[in-house]
Design an enzyme around this catalytic site. Structure first.
Site, PDB file in Angstrom:
ATOM      1  CG  ASP A 125      55.456  50.025 -46.150  1.00  0.00           C
ATOM      2  OD1 ASP A 125      56.609  50.005 -46.622  1.00  0.00           O
ATOM      3  OD2 ASP A 125      55.163  50.637 -45.104  1.00  0.00           O
ATOM      4  CB  CYS A 151      50.861  50.144 -16.456  1.00  0.00           C
ATOM      5  SG  CYS A 151      52.445  49.266 -16.430  1.00  0.00           S
ATOM      6  CB  CYS A 192      50.983  47.286 -13.435  1.00  0.00           C
ATOM      7  SG  CYS A 192      51.033  46.192 -14.876  1.00  0.00           S
ATOM      8  CB  CYS A 250      52.995  46.766 -19.404  1.00  0.00           C
ATOM      9  SG  CYS A 250      51.724  46.022 -18.366  1.00  0.00           S
ATOM     10  CB  CYS A 264      54.646  44.759 -16.168  1.00  0.00           C
ATOM     11  SG  CYS A 264      54.615  46.540 -15.888  1.00  0.00           S
TER      12      CYS A 264
END
Length: 440
Positions: free
Chosen positions: A349, A202, A224, A199, A221
């Site tokens: 990479d 939070c 929260c 989230c 979520c």
């Protein structure tokens, strides 16, 4: 005028030069974009995946609606390439009609563009890990984009509501969201390698009512209360899908998308939403999506000595997985070419290939597996570990060897999964050999 002459010379001598004229123009006048964009309503497309195809879709919709429209169709999406696009289309004559510019913009270059331009629309397609050596993690990419948006509070935002990072952004801009109202996976748990799993408020793990792919979907979520924003435009149903395209319902109306895969459904939904903002009629959107042609290495089909070669650009795990899902819809026996480069534009990479679900390829009806590019041996090891038959591998050092092997394939269809610079290089070779008439 000088830059327009340089464009003509670049195209004649080098069959390209989409950035160099813009660099010259910026050297002559660093504020040149303010003059060039003065008579345009500018629509900007940014984000990780889908920029080029979405830009093409919107361009075609506006053009089909009879609007005067330009675009940087070559994918030159850095500031010099964008300037080149406007220089090439600049006219000293005043036009009474409304002009549109549909511009693909690199995520890190949006903040440079909005120093000079107030777009009519800014759209963000999605945010995935991509070129980690350049962008870092997705939160860094988001902050680069936000730096650009905060300069233009009058721009309309058209955002992917299924992307957790794009909800509740606390911006002054009018914001419109699009997304899916149906899932593509049975599981409601994101893969271990998915991005943006926690989230943004939070840091608690997201839960999902459904997932489309990677971390995209109807998220929430339960710690929260942060959740997916209300959608203004939605994909309500996928009625059928094949290796050629998808029949879908958008805002309860039926559309055929002449491009395969879930990611192209997202691209079409984004283009649809922007077209609605620009008051393009539904009938025009319908016909445009149905007749959308592949562009510049994005599901582009090329005839190579009688073989049907489909080039698919791949550049990060999320996009690669969806490309594999797309070709998995083809139940026929086919050949596969996999090209991996590690040039600057690809990202140095290449460890990200270990996050791609190549294992799914082992269950498909693949005849020859052609492996090429600067990092062909890294790719060969990855495919061997994924369970593909090593006896089917053909190592192709160079585009001549690759093309010769394609022409000698027993099966008619060849899928080419290529990173950016390998796609560009392969297309240039095919152009030199006469298989592609128009390079850019």
């Amino acid at each position: 005028m000088i830059s327009k002459i340089i464009i003509r010379i670049s195209k004649a001598l080098f069959k390209g030069g989409s950035n160099f004229p813009g660099r010259i123009a910026l050297k002559l006048d660093r504020n040149v974009l303010k003059t060039l964009c003065k008579n345009y309503k500018v629509i900007v497309i940014t984000g990780t995946n889908g920029k080029t195809t979405t830009t093409s879709m919107i361009y075609n919709m506006l053009k089909d609606d009879g609007k005067n429209v330009i675009t940087n169709s070559t994918g030159a999406n850095m500031l010099p390439g964008i300037v080149s696009c406007f220089v090439e289309n600049f006219s000293f004559k005043q036009c009474s009609k409304t002009n549109y510019a549909v511009i693909e913009c690199d995520e890190a270059n949006l903040t440079l563009l909005t120093n000079y331009v107030i777009p009519e629309v800014i759209s963000i397609t999605n945010l995935f890990r991509d070129q980690l050596d350049r962008y870092g993690e997705v939160y860094t990419t988001l902050n680069k984009i936000l730096d650009g948006i905060k300069k233009v509070p009058l721009a309309n935002l058209v955002l992917n509501g299924d992307e957790p990072l794009l909800g509740d952004m606390e911006l002054q801009n009018r914001t419109i969201y699009y997304g899916f109202n149906c899932g593509l996976r049975k599981s409601k748990t994101v893969d271990i390698n998915a991005d943006s799993k926690f989230c943004k408020k939070c840091k608690h793990p997201y839960k999902y009512n459904f997932i489309t792919y990677s971390h995209l979907g109807d998220f929430y979520c339960d710690n929260c209360g942060y959740k997916r924003p209300k959608l203004d435009y939605s994909l309500d149903e996928i009625k059928s899908k094949s290796q050629d395209g998808s029949l879908v319902a958008i805002n309860r109306e039926e559309y055929y998308i002449n491009q395969p895969g879930a990611y192209n459904i997202y691209n079409a939904l984004c283009a649809y939403s922007i077209a609605k903002v620009c008051n393009v009629p539904d009938s025009v959107i319908h016909n445009s999506l149905e007749n959308q042609e592949s562009s510049f290495g994005r599901q582009e089909v090329i005839d190579v000595a009688g073989k049907q070669v489909k080039i698919i650009l791949v550049k990060n795990p999320a996009g690669y997985d969806e490309a594999i899902n797309s070709i998995s819809l083809d139940g026929r026996v086919f050949n596969l070419a996999v090209l991996l480069n590690d040039n600057y534009a690809d990202g140095r990479d290449v460890s990200w290939i270990w996050d791609v679900n190549f294992e799914k390829l082992s269950s498909l009806n693949i005849d020859k597996i052609l492996i090429s590019g600067i990092r062909l041996y890294d790719m060969a090891v990855r495919l061997k570990v994924a369970g593909l038959k090593e006896d089917n591998f053909v190592m192709c050092k160079g585009y001549k060897k690759l093309t010769d092997e394609i022409t000698n394939c027993a099966e008619n269809r060849v899928y080419v999964l290529a990173t950016y610079t390998s796609m560009i290089g392969f297309r240039k070779y095919l152009n030199a050999k006469g298989y592609i008439k128009k390079l850019w």
